[in-house]
Design a protein around this motif. Sequence first.
Motif, PDB file in Angstrom:
ATOM      1  N   HIS A  29     -26.174  12.012-107.046  1.00  0.00           N
ATOM      2  CA  HIS A  29     -24.985  11.191-106.862  1.00  0.00           C
ATOM      3  C   HIS A  29     -24.437  11.414-105.445  1.00  0.00           C
ATOM      4  CE1 HIS A  29     -20.900   9.649-107.352  1.00  0.00           C
ATOM      5  NE2 HIS A  29     -21.384   8.965-108.386  1.00  0.00           N
ATOM      6  N   PRO A  30     -24.089  10.339-104.741  1.00  0.00           N
ATOM      7  CA  PRO A  30     -23.688  10.492-103.346  1.00  0.00           C
ATOM      8  C   PRO A  30     -22.415  11.323-103.146  1.00  0.00           C
ATOM      9  CG  PRO A  30     -23.547   8.200-104.047  1.00  0.00           C
ATOM     10  CD  PRO A  30     -24.178   8.960-105.158  1.00  0.00           C
ATOM     11  N   ARG A  31     -21.466  11.239-104.071  1.00  0.00           N
ATOM     12  CA  ARG A  31     -20.215  11.975-103.889  1.00  0.00           C
ATOM     13  C   ARG A  31     -20.228  13.329-104.606  1.00  0.00           C
ATOM     14  NH1 ARG A  31     -14.629   9.071-104.638  1.00  0.00           N
ATOM     15  NH2 ARG A  31     -15.017   8.622-102.468  1.00  0.00           N
ATOM     16  N   TYR A  32     -20.688  13.338-105.868  1.00  0.00           N
ATOM     17  CA  TYR A  32     -20.539  14.540-106.688  1.00  0.00           C
ATOM     18  C   TYR A  32     -21.773  15.434-106.696  1.00  0.00           C
ATOM     19  CZ  TYR A  32     -16.550  11.829-108.117  1.00  0.00           C
ATOM     20  OH  TYR A  32     -15.400  11.091-108.099  1.00  0.00           O
ATOM     21  N   ALA A  33     -22.841  15.020-106.097  1.00  0.00           N
ATOM     22  CA  ALA A  33     -24.073  15.807-105.932  1.00  0.00           C
ATOM     23  C   ALA A  33     -24.696  16.214-107.260  1.00  0.00           C
ATOM     24  CB  ALA A  33     -23.828  17.036-105.071  1.00  0.00           C
ATOM     25  N   LYS A  34     -24.365  15.512-108.312  1.00  0.00           N
ATOM     26  CA  LYS A  34     -24.987  15.776-109.615  1.00  0.00           C
ATOM     27  C   LYS A  34     -26.268  14.944-109.719  1.00  0.00           C
ATOM     28  CE  LYS A  34     -24.267  15.334-114.547  1.00  0.00           C
ATOM     29  NZ  LYS A  34     -23.330  15.028-115.624  1.00  0.00           N
TER      30      LYS A  34
END
Length: 85
Positions: A29-34
Amino acid sequence: MGLTEKIGIVVSTKMQKTIVVIVENKFQHPRYAKTVIQTKRYLVHDEDNTAKLGDKILMTQTRPLSKNKCWRLERILTSSNQGVN
């Protein structure tokens, strides 16, 4: 050459000469790095009805064969023994 190939798992073989294959796409995920797993279902042409439930297959993009079917079975990579009784 531009031919698109995907690897997926057979989830349904109830139609004649057609199988349903699920393909997983993992990305971060680009924002949450999950790590997110996105799945998509494809209708794949299986001329000889050789694929069984749970098989891992290689499919290739082809011309449209019906309204929703534009992939064909290239080969079975790993076979599952689930369909054998």
